[in-house]
Design a protein around this motif. Structure first.
Motif, PDB file in Angstrom:
ATOM      1  N   GLN A   2       0.827  -1.208   0.000  1.00 37.47           N
ATOM      2  CA  GLN A   2       0.000   0.000   0.000  1.00 37.47           C
ATOM      3  C   GLN A   2       0.858   1.254   0.000  1.00 37.47           C
ATOM      4  O   GLN A   2       1.838   1.352   0.729  1.00 37.47           O
ATOM      5  CB  GLN A   2      -0.909   0.008   1.226  1.00 37.47           C
ATOM      6  N   GLN A   4       2.255   4.806   0.823  1.00 40.96           N
ATOM      7  CA  GLN A   4       2.280   5.474   2.125  1.00 40.96           C
ATOM      8  C   GLN A   4       1.730   6.888   2.081  1.00 40.96           C
ATOM      9  O   GLN A   4       1.173   7.373   3.051  1.00 40.96           O
ATOM     10  CB  GLN A   4       3.715   5.499   2.667  1.00 40.96           C
ATOM     11  N   LYS A  87      -6.408   5.866   0.611  1.00 42.02           N
ATOM     12  CA  LYS A  87      -6.186   4.640   1.377  1.00 42.02           C
ATOM     13  C   LYS A  87      -4.865   4.652   2.148  1.00 42.02           C
ATOM     14  O   LYS A  87      -4.600   3.753   2.946  1.00 42.02           O
ATOM     15  CB  LYS A  87      -6.188   3.421   0.433  1.00 42.02           C
ATOM     16  N   SER A  88      -4.051   5.658   1.927  1.00 42.41           N
ATOM     17  CA  SER A  88      -2.719   5.696   2.537  1.00 42.41           C
ATOM     18  C   SER A  88      -2.771   6.222   3.970  1.00 42.41           C
ATOM     19  O   SER A  88      -3.766   6.814   4.395  1.00 42.41           O
ATOM     20  CB  SER A  88      -1.784   6.563   1.704  1.00 42.41           C
ATOM     21  N   GLN A  89      -1.673   6.038   4.691  1.00 47.45           N
ATOM     22  CA  GLN A  89      -1.582   6.507   6.075  1.00 47.45           C
ATOM     23  C   GLN A  89      -1.400   8.012   6.171  1.00 47.45           C
ATOM     24  O   GLN A  89      -1.780   8.623   7.165  1.00 47.45           O
ATOM     25  CB  GLN A  89      -0.399   5.831   6.769  1.00 47.45           C
ATOM     26  N   TYR A  90      -0.790   8.610   5.136  1.00 48.17           N
ATOM     27  CA  TYR A  90      -0.445  10.030   5.188  1.00 48.17           C
ATOM     28  C   TYR A  90      -0.972  10.759   3.963  1.00 48.17           C
ATOM     29  O   TYR A  90      -1.020  10.218   2.856  1.00 48.17           O
ATOM     30  CB  TYR A  90       1.074  10.206   5.308  1.00 48.17           C
ATOM     31  N   SER A 114       2.974   9.386  13.089  1.00 49.86           N
ATOM     32  CA  SER A 114       1.556   9.376  13.452  1.00 49.86           C
ATOM     33  C   SER A 114       1.171  10.499  14.401  1.00 49.86           C
ATOM     34  O   SER A 114      -0.010  10.832  14.519  1.00 49.86           O
ATOM     35  CB  SER A 114       1.185   8.025  14.075  1.00 49.86           C
ATOM     36  N   PRO A 157      -1.044  12.967   9.084  1.00 44.47           N
ATOM     37  CA  PRO A 157      -1.538  11.605   9.259  1.00 44.47           C
ATOM     38  C   PRO A 157      -3.033  11.576   8.922  1.00 44.47           C
ATOM     39  O   PRO A 157      -3.788  12.454   9.356  1.00 44.47           O
ATOM     40  CB  PRO A 157      -1.313  11.324  10.756  1.00 44.47           C
ATOM     41  N   LYS A 158      -3.455  10.609   8.155  1.00 42.28           N
ATOM     42  CA  LYS A 158      -4.868  10.539   7.781  1.00 42.28           C
ATOM     43  C   LYS A 158      -5.758  10.423   9.019  1.00 42.28           C
ATOM     44  O   LYS A 158      -6.840  11.015   9.078  1.00 42.28           O
ATOM     45  CB  LYS A 158      -5.122   9.376   6.830  1.00 42.28           C
ATOM     46  N   LEU A 159      -5.302   9.686  10.024  1.00 41.86           N
ATOM     47  CA  LEU A 159      -6.111   9.511  11.237  1.00 41.86           C
ATOM     48  C   LEU A 159      -6.364  10.845  11.939  1.00 41.86           C
ATOM     49  O   LEU A 159      -7.439  11.072  12.496  1.00 41.86           O
ATOM     50  CB  LEU A 159      -5.421   8.535  12.191  1.00 41.86           C
TER      51      LEU A 159
END
Length: 369
Positions: A2, A4, A87-90, A114, A157-159
């Motif tokens: 995936q 990043q 869909k990535s983390q960042y 993160s 960070p996507k979160l």
């Protein structure tokens, strides 16, 4: 494996040349661990077709057309759609005017953590240098007019973006949405880590004169929009507001939704009499809930007549009128403050003496309301 990092480009009605150059700079990245989501938010077909053809030449880019030309430009909604899609983390929030130094992604991967978000320095290019780069891209030998800080080109960070509900969708036109996002991100356990390397370059373009916001134009412009946006941001600071959007942040209408507006069952024709305009938008419009209504405001011939002018100069009693610019501003404020999550279309005629506003007043069409 995936990817990043996802870079999100919000776009509307810009020339394809600067888009091509920006994507070419990404094509030369030392690290290929990224993808691009290109969100075209309601461009006219002439712009959309051109930029789609350009974007499709790059295999790391996904072109997505959302919204439709009748909606006001909303960078926040475009970015939020990209954030929800990624869909990535960042996430990197970008701009089509930006050129990326060849080690930008490599540096972003080093910075990606993160519990932090990063903002970058940017070098501003002159018109001459921009034209040279558009002729032949060469960022290894480039001169900048000056170096500045960015608020809108950030690595997140996507979160963290999801925790604050993305970019506040109240913001329309220009101003404060980037600062507001960074402030709300900082309210979480995500701290700012500035990058002092100059890895970004801004292509020159003419500045839109703010005084034009005081004039009626076919392109929707709201007087004092910058100050309204600033006030909105200040209120968030005063309230330490973390998540200003509805639960359905990132929802967008699609091109086919504009077809629903053609099914209008009610056509209201108004002249630019102040009391008529004000009363309709503050009171009468409520009776058309669960239907599509079209409002056509036409400048009354009497408004600019010599008779009306003389009566005003003599202080004689006369029906107060609004200028078409004042009508424009009233409706735009109604959209921003009340109807920004509805399906609507706003249009000013070429001769500037008519305004067309159609809205689908079905509250169930948007679950977030």
């Amino acid at each position: 494996m995936q990817t990043q990092i996802t870079i999100i480009f919000p776009f509307r009605d810009r020339d394809a040349t600067r888009v091509r150059l920006s994507l070419q700079s990404l094509e030369l990245q030392s690290s290929k661990d990224f993808e691009v989501i290109f969100v075209d938010y309601g461009s006219q077909d002439s712009y959309a077709n051109s930029v789609k053809n350009t974007v499709n030449n790059f295999d790391f880019v996904s072109y997505m057309y959302v919204g439709h030309p009748g909606l006001l430009w909303n960078k926040s909604k475009a970015l939020n759609y990209g954030i929800k899609t990624a869909k990535s983390q960042y996430i990197v929030t970008a701009d089509v005017d930006v050129l990326f130094g060849e080690t930008f992604i490599e540096k972003a991967l080093d910075l990606a953590k993160s519990n932090t978000f990063s903002l970058f320095k940017i070098g501003y290019l002159s018109q001459k240098i921009t034209e040279q780069q558009q002729s032949e891209l060469n960022l290894k030998a480039i001169e900048t007019k000056f170096i500045g800080d960015t608020f809108g080109i950030g690595l997140y960070p996507k979160l963290a973006l999801e925790k604050v509900g993305g970019v506040d969708e109240f913001f329309h036109f220009y101003g404060s949405e980037d600062q507001d996002l960074n402030y709300r991100i900082s309210l979480t356990e995500t701290s700012l880590s500035n990058c002092d390397d100059v890895l970004l370059y801004h292509q020159w373009h003419p500045r839109y004169p703010q005084k034009s916001n005081k004039q009626l134009t076919q392109m929707p412009r709201l007087s004092n929009a910058l100050r309204i946006n600033q006030r909105h941001f200040i209120r968030h600071q005063e309230e330490s507001l973390l998540h200003p959007n509805s639960k359905n942040w990132g929802f967008v209408y699609k091109k086919n939704d504009k077809l629903l507006l053609e099914e209008s069952r009610h056509k209201i024709e108004l002249s630019n009499v102040s009391s008529h305009i004000t009363h309709f938008f503050r009171e009468e419009i409520k009776q058309y809930n669960d239907s599509v209504v079209t409002v056509v405001v036409t400048e009354a011939p009497y408004y600019k007549s010599l008779k009306h002018l003389i009566k005003k100069l003599l202080g004689k009693q006369t029906q107060p009128y609004m200028s078409m610019k004042e009508v424009n501003d009233l409706i735009l404020k109604e959209i921003i403050f009340t109807y920004r999550d509805y399906n609507y279309s706003y249009l000013v005629s070429e001769n500037l003496n008519q305004i067309f506003f159609t809205i689908q007043l079905n509250i169930n069409s948007y679950d977030g309301l």
